[in-house]
Design a protein around this motif. Sequence first.
Motif, PDB file in Angstrom:
ATOM      1  N   VAL A   1       0.917  -1.263   0.118  1.00 38.92           N
ATOM      2  CA  VAL A   1      -0.011   0.089   0.058  1.00 38.92           C
ATOM      3  C   VAL A   1       0.887   1.172  -0.081  1.00 38.92           C
ATOM      4  O   VAL A   1       0.495   2.216  -0.750  1.00 38.92           O
ATOM      5  N   LYS A   2       2.071   1.049   0.611  1.00 39.54           N
ATOM      6  CA  LYS A   2       2.891   2.168   0.766  1.00 39.54           C
ATOM      7  C   LYS A   2       3.579   2.408  -0.609  1.00 39.54           C
ATOM      8  O   LYS A   2       3.644   3.744  -0.977  1.00 39.54           O
TER       9      LYS A   2
ATOM     10  N   ARG B   1       3.970   5.725  -5.607  1.00 41.29           N
ATOM     11  CA  ARG B   1       3.769   5.835  -7.253  1.00 41.29           C
ATOM     12  C   ARG B   1       2.441   6.688  -7.560  1.00 41.29           C
ATOM     13  O   ARG B   1       2.956   7.549  -8.512  1.00 41.29           O
ATOM     14  N   ASP B   2       1.742   7.016  -6.668  1.00 40.20           N
ATOM     15  CA  ASP B   2       0.896   7.941  -6.865  1.00 40.20           C
ATOM     16  C   ASP B   2       0.972   9.397  -6.351  1.00 40.20           C
ATOM     17  O   ASP B   2       0.190  10.264  -6.379  1.00 40.20           O
TER      18      ASP B   2
ATOM     19  N   ASP C   1      -0.793   2.676  12.410  1.00 41.31           N
ATOM     20  CA  ASP C   1      -1.124   4.242  12.547  1.00 41.31           C
ATOM     21  C   ASP C   1      -0.081   4.988  11.515  1.00 41.31           C
ATOM     22  O   ASP C   1       0.816   4.685  11.526  1.00 41.31           O
ATOM     23  N   ILE C   2      -0.806   5.683  10.588  1.00 45.95           N
ATOM     24  CA  ILE C   2      -0.198   6.415   9.515  1.00 45.95           C
ATOM     25  C   ILE C   2      -0.159   7.945   9.788  1.00 45.95           C
ATOM     26  O   ILE C   2      -1.093   8.486   9.957  1.00 45.95           O
ATOM     27  N   ALA C   3       0.985   8.302   9.134  1.00 49.41           N
ATOM     28  CA  ALA C   3       1.246   9.850   9.244  1.00 49.41           C
ATOM     29  C   ALA C   3       1.504  10.120   7.751  1.00 49.41           C
ATOM     30  O   ALA C   3       1.656   9.294   6.767  1.00 49.41           O
ATOM     31  N   THR C   4       1.636  11.414   7.418  1.00 50.82           N
ATOM     32  CA  THR C   4       2.222  11.667   5.983  1.00 50.82           C
ATOM     33  C   THR C   4       3.095  13.078   6.280  1.00 50.82           C
ATOM     34  O   THR C   4       3.130  13.887   7.286  1.00 50.82           O
TER      35      THR C   4
ATOM     36  N   PHE D   1      -6.106  -3.116  -0.622  1.00 52.65           N
ATOM     37  CA  PHE D   1      -5.137  -3.705  -0.314  1.00 52.65           C
ATOM     38  C   PHE D   1      -5.375  -4.628   1.230  1.00 52.65           C
ATOM     39  O   PHE D   1      -4.547  -5.105   1.981  1.00 52.65           O
ATOM     40  N   GLY D   2      -6.633  -4.745   1.485  1.00 54.79           N
ATOM     41  CA  GLY D   2      -7.097  -5.110   2.661  1.00 54.79           C
ATOM     42  C   GLY D   2      -7.279  -4.222   3.916  1.00 54.79           C
ATOM     43  O   GLY D   2      -7.515  -4.800   5.132  1.00 54.79           O
ATOM     44  N   PHE D   3      -7.206  -2.988   3.766  1.00 50.84           N
ATOM     45  CA  PHE D   3      -7.256  -2.113   4.980  1.00 50.84           C
ATOM     46  C   PHE D   3      -8.274  -1.465   4.981  1.00 50.84           C
ATOM     47  O   PHE D   3      -8.797  -0.989   4.053  1.00 50.84           O
TER      48      PHE D   3
END
Length: 169
Positions: free
Chosen positions: A55-56, A61-62, A114-117, A143-145
């Motif tokens: 997923v990362k 890529r996007d 836990d995701i940041a950006t 991606f199953g999340f």
Amino acid sequence: MHSKILQELGIPESYGLDPRLPTYAVTKDLVDVEPNIVGVPQRLEPKAADAWRAVKAQAHRDGVELLLVSGFRTLERQAELLRRKLERGILLADILATNVAPGFSQHHTGRAVDIATVGCPPLVEAFEDTDAFAWLTQHAAEFGFDMPYGRSNALGLAFEPWHWFYGGI
Ligand SMILES: [Zn+2]
């Protein structure tokens, strides 16, 4: 079991009964993924680790950067998060509104991230307004999340747009 840890933290026995909160077993099936945003190595359950990498990479890529804040957590690590807040004088009831008690965290399964950006501090509601969140909302399910702690969720837990759970595809 986690009841001893709950007792030590002063968490009542009625915790998690109304509304009923699911409990999560602590997995031993873990692989290293990558250091988090402050350089602490993180681990995930193998399938969740593969899904996280995928997923990362696709987000990258996007043109969207997904950064890992937190993966697997032990019961003791979850207890430590609560203990630190107690030591800062925050009331237990207020802490439990945003941090679940040990035994009740999806992070025990090794399938929660836990995701940041870039450009947004970690673990704040403003993550909802980032390109990363928009991208996740559109693509994470491939991606199953999914994002279990949405606004006004049935569990009565705080809104956590940064928390995503790998449930498989
Ligand atoms: Zn989380």
